[in-house]
Design a protein around this motif. Structure first.
Motif, short mmCIF file in Angstrom:
data_model
loop_
_atom_site.label_atom_id
_atom_site.label_comp_id
_atom_site.label_asym_id
_atom_site.label_seq_id
_atom_site.Cartn_x
_atom_site.Cartn_y
_atom_site.Cartn_z
N ARG A 80 0.86 -1.18 0.00
CA ARG A 80 0.00 0.00 0.00
C ARG A 80 0.90 1.23 0.00
O ARG A 80 1.88 1.28 0.74
CB ARG A 80 -0.88 -0.01 1.25
N VAL A 81 0.55 2.21 -0.83
CA VAL A 81 1.37 3.41 -1.00
C VAL A 81 0.49 4.64 -0.82
O VAL A 81 -0.66 4.66 -1.22
CB VAL A 81 2.01 3.43 -2.42
N ARG A 82 1.06 5.68 -0.22
CA ARG A 82 0.45 7.00 -0.16
C ARG A 82 1.37 7.91 -0.96
O ARG A 82 2.54 8.11 -0.60
CB ARG A 82 0.33 7.48 1.28
N GLY A 83 0.88 8.44 -2.08
CA GLY A 83 1.75 9.20 -2.96
C GLY A 83 1.25 10.59 -3.28
O GLY A 83 0.13 10.96 -2.94
N VAL A 139 -6.21 2.29 -11.70
CA VAL A 139 -6.13 0.83 -11.67
C VAL A 139 -5.62 0.33 -13.02
O VAL A 139 -6.04 0.80 -14.07
CB VAL A 139 -7.51 0.22 -11.34
N GLY A 140 -4.66 -0.59 -12.97
CA GLY A 140 -4.06 -1.15 -14.18
C GLY A 140 -2.79 -0.46 -14.63
O GLY A 140 -2.05 -0.99 -15.45
N MET A 141 -2.53 0.74 -14.12
CA MET A 141 -1.33 1.48 -14.49
C MET A 141 -0.09 0.70 -14.03
O MET A 141 -0.07 0.14 -12.94
CB MET A 141 -1.36 2.86 -13.82
N GLU A 142 0.94 0.68 -14.88
CA GLU A 142 2.19 0.04 -14.51
C GLU A 142 3.20 1.09 -14.09
O GLU A 142 3.34 2.12 -14.76
CB GLU A 142 2.71 -0.81 -15.66
N LEU A 143 3.88 0.82 -12.98
CA LEU A 143 4.82 1.77 -12.40
C LEU A 143 6.19 1.14 -12.21
O LEU A 143 6.30 -0.06 -12.02
CB LEU A 143 4.33 2.22 -11.02
N VAL A 144 7.21 1.97 -12.24
CA VAL A 144 8.54 1.62 -11.76
C VAL A 144 8.63 2.24 -10.36
O VAL A 144 8.28 3.41 -10.18
CB VAL A 144 9.65 2.19 -12.67
N VAL A 161 -0.89 -1.22 -10.49
CA VAL A 161 -1.86 -0.65 -9.53
C VAL A 161 -3.09 -1.55 -9.52
O VAL A 161 -3.72 -1.78 -10.55
CB VAL A 161 -2.23 0.80 -9.93
N ARG A 162 -3.44 -2.07 -8.34
CA ARG A 162 -4.59 -2.96 -8.18
C ARG A 162 -5.83 -2.23 -7.69
O ARG A 162 -6.94 -2.63 -7.97
CB ARG A 162 -4.26 -4.11 -7.23
N TRP A 163 -5.64 -1.18 -6.90
CA TRP A 163 -6.76 -0.36 -6.44
C TRP A 163 -6.23 1.04 -6.19
O TRP A 163 -5.04 1.24 -5.99
CB TRP A 163 -7.42 -0.94 -5.19
N SER A 164 -7.13 2.01 -6.24
CA SER A 164 -6.74 3.40 -6.06
C SER A 164 -7.89 4.17 -5.42
O SER A 164 -9.04 4.03 -5.83
CB SER A 164 -6.37 4.01 -7.41
N LYS A 165 -7.55 4.98 -4.42
CA LYS A 165 -8.53 5.84 -3.77
C LYS A 165 -7.82 7.15 -3.43
O LYS A 165 -7.09 7.23 -2.45
CB LYS A 165 -9.09 5.17 -2.51
N GLY A 166 -8.00 8.14 -4.30
CA GLY A 166 -7.28 9.40 -4.13
C GLY A 166 -5.79 9.19 -4.33
O GLY A 166 -5.36 8.68 -5.35
N HIS A 167 -5.01 9.55 -3.32
CA HIS A 167 -3.57 9.39 -3.40
C HIS A 167 -3.08 8.14 -2.69
O HIS A 167 -1.87 7.92 -2.57
CB HIS A 167 -2.87 10.64 -2.86
N ASP A 168 -3.99 7.30 -2.21
CA ASP A 168 -3.66 6.00 -1.63
C ASP A 168 -3.92 4.94 -2.68
O ASP A 168 -4.95 4.99 -3.36
CB ASP A 168 -4.51 5.70 -0.39
#
Length: 88
Positions: free
Chosen positions: A41-44, A50-55, A74-81
């Protein structure tokens, strides 16, 4: 219980490490909330979808142990979490 609910296989460890993450169009910073070998889990600062690929680069307490994750999805996203699954 929600039909799409799936129990996590490996328990996540609560940690707070600074990270850098990028999808090629942006590069920004965040902090891990919890992590294991499958994801975290990340706070950014930058919202993701969802589905975005990140390094992802995780900066641990000992500088020699910086971790490079070449592909996290990215499996789930809610705002910046958001939650990521590690791919390699």
């Amino acid at each position: 219980m929600n039909a799409s609910y799936r129990q996590r296989g490996t328990r996540r460890i609560p940690v707070q490490y600074p990270i850098y993450y990028s999808n090629g169009a942006f590069q920004t910073i965040g902090v891990t909330e919890d992590f294991n070998i499958e994801g975290g889990r990340v706070r950014g600062r930058e919202a993701v979808t969802v589905g975005m690929e990140l390094v992802v680069i995780v900066i641990q307490a000992i500088p020699e142990t910086t971790m490079l994750i070449r592909r996290a999805t990215v499996r789930w996203s809610k705002g910046h979490d958001f939650g990521i699954a590690l791919s390699g």
